[in-house]
Design a protein around this motif. Structure first.
Motif, PDB file in Angstrom:
ATOM      1  N   THR B   8       0.764  -1.264   0.012  1.00 59.94           N
ATOM      2  CA  THR B   8      -0.047  -0.145   0.284  1.00 59.94           C
ATOM      3  C   THR B   8       0.821   1.281  -0.228  1.00 59.94           C
ATOM      4  O   THR B   8       0.525   2.204   0.118  1.00 59.94           O
ATOM      5  CB  THR B   8      -0.874   0.037   1.216  1.00 59.94           C
ATOM      6  OG1 THR B   8      -0.166  -0.363   2.317  1.00 59.94           O
ATOM      7  CG2 THR B   8      -1.940  -0.881   0.911  1.00 59.94           C
ATOM      8  N   CYS B  10       3.981   1.922   2.070  1.00 59.50           N
ATOM      9  CA  CYS B  10       4.368   2.065   3.022  1.00 59.50           C
ATOM     10  C   CYS B  10       6.023   2.138   3.008  1.00 59.50           C
ATOM     11  O   CYS B  10       6.454   1.788   1.833  1.00 59.50           O
ATOM     12  CB  CYS B  10       4.128   1.156   4.217  1.00 59.50           C
ATOM     13  SG  CYS B  10       4.362  -0.598   3.733  1.00 59.50           S
ATOM     14  N   ASN B  12       8.091   0.050   4.257  1.00 56.08           N
ATOM     15  CA  ASN B  12       8.669  -1.292   3.705  1.00 56.08           C
ATOM     16  C   ASN B  12       8.357  -1.802   2.040  1.00 56.08           C
ATOM     17  O   ASN B  12       9.448  -2.498   1.639  1.00 56.08           O
ATOM     18  CB  ASN B  12       7.961  -2.382   4.553  1.00 56.08           C
ATOM     19  CG  ASN B  12       8.320  -2.461   5.988  1.00 56.08           C
ATOM     20  OD1 ASN B  12       9.487  -1.981   6.138  1.00 56.08           O
ATOM     21  ND2 ASN B  12       7.823  -2.768   6.931  1.00 56.08           N
ATOM     22  N   VAL B  39      -5.806  -2.402  -2.709  1.00 57.56           N
ATOM     23  CA  VAL B  39      -6.162  -3.798  -1.813  1.00 57.56           C
ATOM     24  C   VAL B  39      -6.960  -5.146  -2.393  1.00 57.56           C
ATOM     25  O   VAL B  39      -6.310  -5.969  -2.469  1.00 57.56           O
ATOM     26  CB  VAL B  39      -6.772  -3.281  -0.666  1.00 57.56           C
ATOM     27  CG1 VAL B  39      -7.169  -4.219   0.272  1.00 57.56           C
ATOM     28  CG2 VAL B  39      -5.971  -2.179   0.023  1.00 57.56           C
ATOM     29  N   PRO B  40      -7.708  -4.654  -3.296  1.00 53.91           N
ATOM     30  CA  PRO B  40      -8.599  -5.926  -3.757  1.00 53.91           C
ATOM     31  C   PRO B  40      -7.639  -6.914  -4.599  1.00 53.91           C
ATOM     32  O   PRO B  40      -7.510  -8.036  -4.680  1.00 53.91           O
ATOM     33  CB  PRO B  40      -9.920  -5.351  -4.627  1.00 53.91           C
ATOM     34  CG  PRO B  40     -10.123  -4.165  -3.794  1.00 53.91           C
ATOM     35  CD  PRO B  40      -8.866  -3.549  -3.372  1.00 53.91           C
ATOM     36  N   LEU B  43      -5.273  -8.872  -2.599  1.00 49.91           N
ATOM     37  CA  LEU B  43      -5.871  -9.942  -2.085  1.00 49.91           C
ATOM     38  C   LEU B  43      -6.111 -10.902  -2.969  1.00 49.91           C
ATOM     39  O   LEU B  43      -6.004 -12.077  -2.607  1.00 49.91           O
ATOM     40  CB  LEU B  43      -7.168  -9.353  -1.205  1.00 49.91           C
ATOM     41  CG  LEU B  43      -6.925  -8.686  -0.123  1.00 49.91           C
ATOM     42  CD1 LEU B  43      -8.442  -7.846   0.260  1.00 49.91           C
ATOM     43  CD2 LEU B  43      -6.708  -9.620   0.939  1.00 49.91           C
ATOM     44  N   ALA B  44      -6.157 -10.584  -4.249  1.00 46.85           N
ATOM     45  CA  ALA B  44      -6.424 -11.519  -5.381  1.00 46.85           C
ATOM     46  C   ALA B  44      -5.327 -12.374  -5.459  1.00 46.85           C
ATOM     47  O   ALA B  44      -5.355 -13.601  -5.974  1.00 46.85           O
ATOM     48  CB  ALA B  44      -6.785 -10.959  -6.676  1.00 46.85           C
ATOM     49  N   TYR B  45      -4.059 -12.168  -5.179  1.00 46.06           N
ATOM     50  CA  TYR B  45      -2.844 -13.167  -5.092  1.00 46.06           C
ATOM     51  C   TYR B  45      -2.902 -13.735  -3.740  1.00 46.06           C
ATOM     52  O   TYR B  45      -1.703 -14.648  -3.677  1.00 46.06           O
ATOM     53  CB  TYR B  45      -1.526 -12.126  -5.127  1.00 46.06           C
ATOM     54  CG  TYR B  45      -1.273 -11.491  -6.553  1.00 46.06           C
ATOM     55  CD1 TYR B  45      -0.471 -12.153  -7.569  1.00 46.06           C
ATOM     56  CD2 TYR B  45      -1.696 -10.272  -6.850  1.00 46.06           C
ATOM     57  CE1 TYR B  45      -0.495 -11.685  -8.800  1.00 46.06           C
ATOM     58  CE2 TYR B  45      -1.629  -9.476  -8.021  1.00 46.06           C
ATOM     59  CZ  TYR B  45      -0.962 -10.338  -9.056  1.00 46.06           C
ATOM     60  OH  TYR B  45      -0.474  -9.969 -10.452  1.00 46.06           O
ATOM     61  N   GLY B  46      -3.641 -13.660  -2.968  1.00 46.44           N
ATOM     62  CA  GLY B  46      -3.686 -14.208  -1.719  1.00 46.44           C
ATOM     63  C   GLY B  46      -2.750 -13.956  -0.682  1.00 46.44           C
ATOM     64  O   GLY B  46      -2.227 -14.701   0.366  1.00 46.44           O
ATOM     65  N   VAL B  47      -2.399 -12.677  -0.779  1.00 45.04           N
ATOM     66  CA  VAL B  47      -1.473 -11.933  -0.055  1.00 45.04           C
ATOM     67  C   VAL B  47      -2.064 -11.063   1.063  1.00 45.04           C
ATOM     68  O   VAL B  47      -2.718 -10.289   0.972  1.00 45.04           O
ATOM     69  CB  VAL B  47      -0.438 -10.993  -1.073  1.00 45.04           C
ATOM     70  CG1 VAL B  47       0.394 -10.395  -0.020  1.00 45.04           C
ATOM     71  CG2 VAL B  47       0.529 -12.170  -1.630  1.00 45.04           C
ATOM     72  N   MET B  48      -1.976 -11.432   2.120  1.00 45.57           N
ATOM     73  CA  MET B  48      -2.491 -10.349   3.230  1.00 45.57           C
ATOM     74  C   MET B  48      -1.311  -9.659   4.033  1.00 45.57           C
ATOM     75  O   MET B  48      -1.741  -8.773   4.663  1.00 45.57           O
ATOM     76  CB  MET B  48      -3.040 -11.327   4.354  1.00 45.57           C
ATOM     77  CG  MET B  48      -4.665 -11.499   3.995  1.00 45.57           C
ATOM     78  SD  MET B  48      -5.252 -12.877   5.122  1.00 45.57           S
ATOM     79  CE  MET B  48      -4.480 -14.261   4.505  1.00 45.57           C
ATOM     80  N   ALA B  49      -0.093  -9.957   3.834  1.00 44.83           N
ATOM     81  CA  ALA B  49       0.833  -9.154   4.617  1.00 44.83           C
ATOM     82  C   ALA B  49       1.694  -8.673   3.642  1.00 44.83           C
ATOM     83  O   ALA B  49       2.261  -9.523   2.601  1.00 44.83           O
ATOM     84  CB  ALA B  49       1.637 -10.128   5.602  1.00 44.83           C
ATOM     85  N   THR B  50       1.863  -7.352   3.582  1.00 48.76           N
ATOM     86  CA  THR B  50       2.646  -6.500   2.546  1.00 48.76           C
ATOM     87  C   THR B  50       3.922  -6.250   3.056  1.00 48.76           C
ATOM     88  O   THR B  50       4.044  -5.984   4.385  1.00 48.76           O
ATOM     89  CB  THR B  50       1.752  -5.354   1.946  1.00 48.76           C
ATOM     90  OG1 THR B  50       1.445  -4.501   3.166  1.00 48.76           O
ATOM     91  CG2 THR B  50       0.529  -5.747   1.201  1.00 48.76           C
ATOM     92  N   VAL B  59       3.732 -15.445  -6.774  1.00 48.07           N
ATOM     93  CA  VAL B  59       3.975 -14.752  -5.663  1.00 48.07           C
ATOM     94  C   VAL B  59       5.470 -15.389  -5.001  1.00 48.07           C
ATOM     95  O   VAL B  59       5.345 -16.878  -4.777  1.00 48.07           O
ATOM     96  CB  VAL B  59       2.990 -14.958  -4.352  1.00 48.07           C
ATOM     97  CG1 VAL B  59       3.479 -14.365  -2.954  1.00 48.07           C
ATOM     98  CG2 VAL B  59       1.720 -14.536  -4.877  1.00 48.07           C
ATOM     99  N   ILE B  62       6.898 -12.735   0.742  1.00 45.84           N
ATOM    100  CA  ILE B  62       6.082 -11.772   1.633  1.00 45.84           C
ATOM    101  C   ILE B  62       7.111 -11.375   2.598  1.00 45.84           C
ATOM    102  O   ILE B  62       7.929 -11.963   3.231  1.00 45.84           O
ATOM    103  CB  ILE B  62       4.969 -12.712   2.128  1.00 45.84           C
ATOM    104  CG1 ILE B  62       3.913 -13.293   1.109  1.00 45.84           C
ATOM    105  CG2 ILE B  62       4.288 -11.905   3.187  1.00 45.84           C
ATOM    106  CD1 ILE B  62       2.808 -14.056   1.434  1.00 45.84           C
TER     107      ILE B  62
END
Lengths: 316, 88
Positions: B8, B10, B12, B39-40, B43-50, B59, B62
């Motif tokens: 998003t 940040c 990092n 964000v959607p 999430l479509a990549y199955g990633v919740m931690a950026t 992918v 992470i």
């Protein structure tokens, strides 16, 4: 051993006299700085290594079958060990909600993660010892469990932006780590954190050492000591709009304590600064409606004030 | 090669982007680097931690991997790209 090294450096190499003000200040600075940096490196390394076992996706799976209360407790504990930065809050929040984790349980996770901060833990451990560091973790976990439980009981699902419920999250990815990967990850994280926090830590300890050697103690005791009932809410009110990382705030906290501020008040101030940050609230606004955000801030503020009073009461 | 940095925006995420570009420069590989901030889409990549690193829609990592790791991913991808070309 660290003390004898500090003594050797201060009194032998720098030829300062024990018992004098510059002698005491320099000795205190050298001792504290070595101790804090050793602790920082060790604890961050261990915590990061541990965290490679709890990627967000695994935490999500662990929590997805959980009911309230037990779920809140599991979430609060996992919040400590799951690697998570505030910028991941939105995707993580959606991922949790989408896989059926109750809203209150999700909040327990969201609260404990910034509340129980590893840098804060190290500094508390180094500067104040085990019992206070332990109380810090315990109170963070209790706040996370209670606040999440209350939010769950209030049934605020409508206060989450609707689109969150309509998104589809693809089956998440759990990264594979070998032991070499875990070590490399932990080590690079230690270097990263130290590179970012060393100026604050050094400045804070320097200030602390100066005060230790020169300033009269108990200077602030009249204003923010245990006797002043309003000190805790006031400290929280000052702390909420301030936004800083734990590394920046703890040396300040240790200075406050040295000047006579009571522990509960200082701890409440620190928690208000690290756990309640405007940038994070703005990020969370993407998924939460204003009412829930306000409630979230309100519950946290009340809990932090309670912890402050509790510590003032328990620690004489 | 298409490399996507999911995050998003940040510090990092910026760190991962800078490191990835550095590795590409050192390897002398040209690749398209795209930042995915939606964000959607993340999430479509199955990633919740950026942040996360996606190379040719796979992918790869992470968090922020080391430069050596990123280089290994890029080389591996170059190799499989070359093999597909050979087959055709």
């Amino acid at each position: 051993m660290l003390q004898s090294l500090a003594d050797l450096a201060t009194y032998r190499w720098l030829h300062l006299t024990p018992g004098t003000r510059p002698g005491e200040a320099v000795n205190f600075f050298l001792y504290d700085i070595t101790k804090v940096f050793l602790l920082l490196a060790t604890v961050i390394y261990v915590v990061t290594l541990l965290r490679t076992f709890f990627p967000v996706e695994r935490t999500r799976r662990l929590l997805s079958g959980k009911r309230e209360l037990w779920g809140n407790m599991a979430a609060a504990l996992l919040g400590i060990v799951t690697p998570f930065c505030s910028c991941s809050a939105v995707p993580m929040f959606i991922g949790f909600i989408e896989s059926g984790i109750p809203l209150g349980v999700t909040f327990s996770f969201l609260i404990s993660s910034p509340m129980v901060n590893e840098v804060a833990l190290v500094l508390l451990l180094g500067l104040f010892g085990w019992s206070i560091a332990g109380m810090y973790i315990l109170s963070g976990v209790i706040i996370a469990v209670l606040a999440g439980y209350v939010i769950g009981k209030l049934h605020l699902e409508k206060e989450v932006e609707e689109y969150v419920y309509n998104l589809k999250v693809r089956a998440g990815i759990v990264p594979e780590y070998s032991w070499a990967d875990r070590h490399a990850y932990a080590w690079s994280y230690v270097k990263d954190i130290l590179r970012r926090v060393w100026p604050y830590v050094t400045a804070g300890i320097g200030l602390g050492a100066f005060i230790h050697g020169y300033a009269p103690a108990e200077f602030l005791a009249g204003y923010a000591g245990r006797g002043n009932f309003l000190a805790v809410p006031l400290a929280v009110a000052i702390g909420v709009p301030l936004y800083s990382n734990a590394a920046g705030i703890i040396p300040v906290v240790s200075v406050l304590l040295e000047k006579g501020v009571s522990l509960g008040t200082a701890l409440a101030f620190m928690m208000a600064v690290t756990a309640l940050s405007l940038p994070e609230m703005i990020i969370l606004r993407k998924v939460l409606k204003p009412r829930l955000i306000m409630l979230f801030i309100g519950i946290l503020t009340v809990s932090i004030i309670t912890v402050g009073y509790l510590f003032n009461l328990l620690v004489a | 090669m298409v490399i996507k940095i999911l995050g998003t925006g940040c510090p990092n995420c910026q760190h991962l982007e800078a490191r990835t570009r550095e590795v590409l420069r050192e390897l002398g590989v040209t690749a398209e680097v795209i930042l995915v901030k939606d964000v959607p889409a993340i999430l479509a990549y199955g990633v919740m931690a950026t942040p996360a690193l996606v190379i040719n829609e796979k992918v790869r990592a992470i968090g922020i991997p080391s430069k050596g790791k990123i280089a290994a991913f890029v080389r591996g991808e170059l190799f499989s790209e070359a093999q597909t070309v050979n087959k055709n």
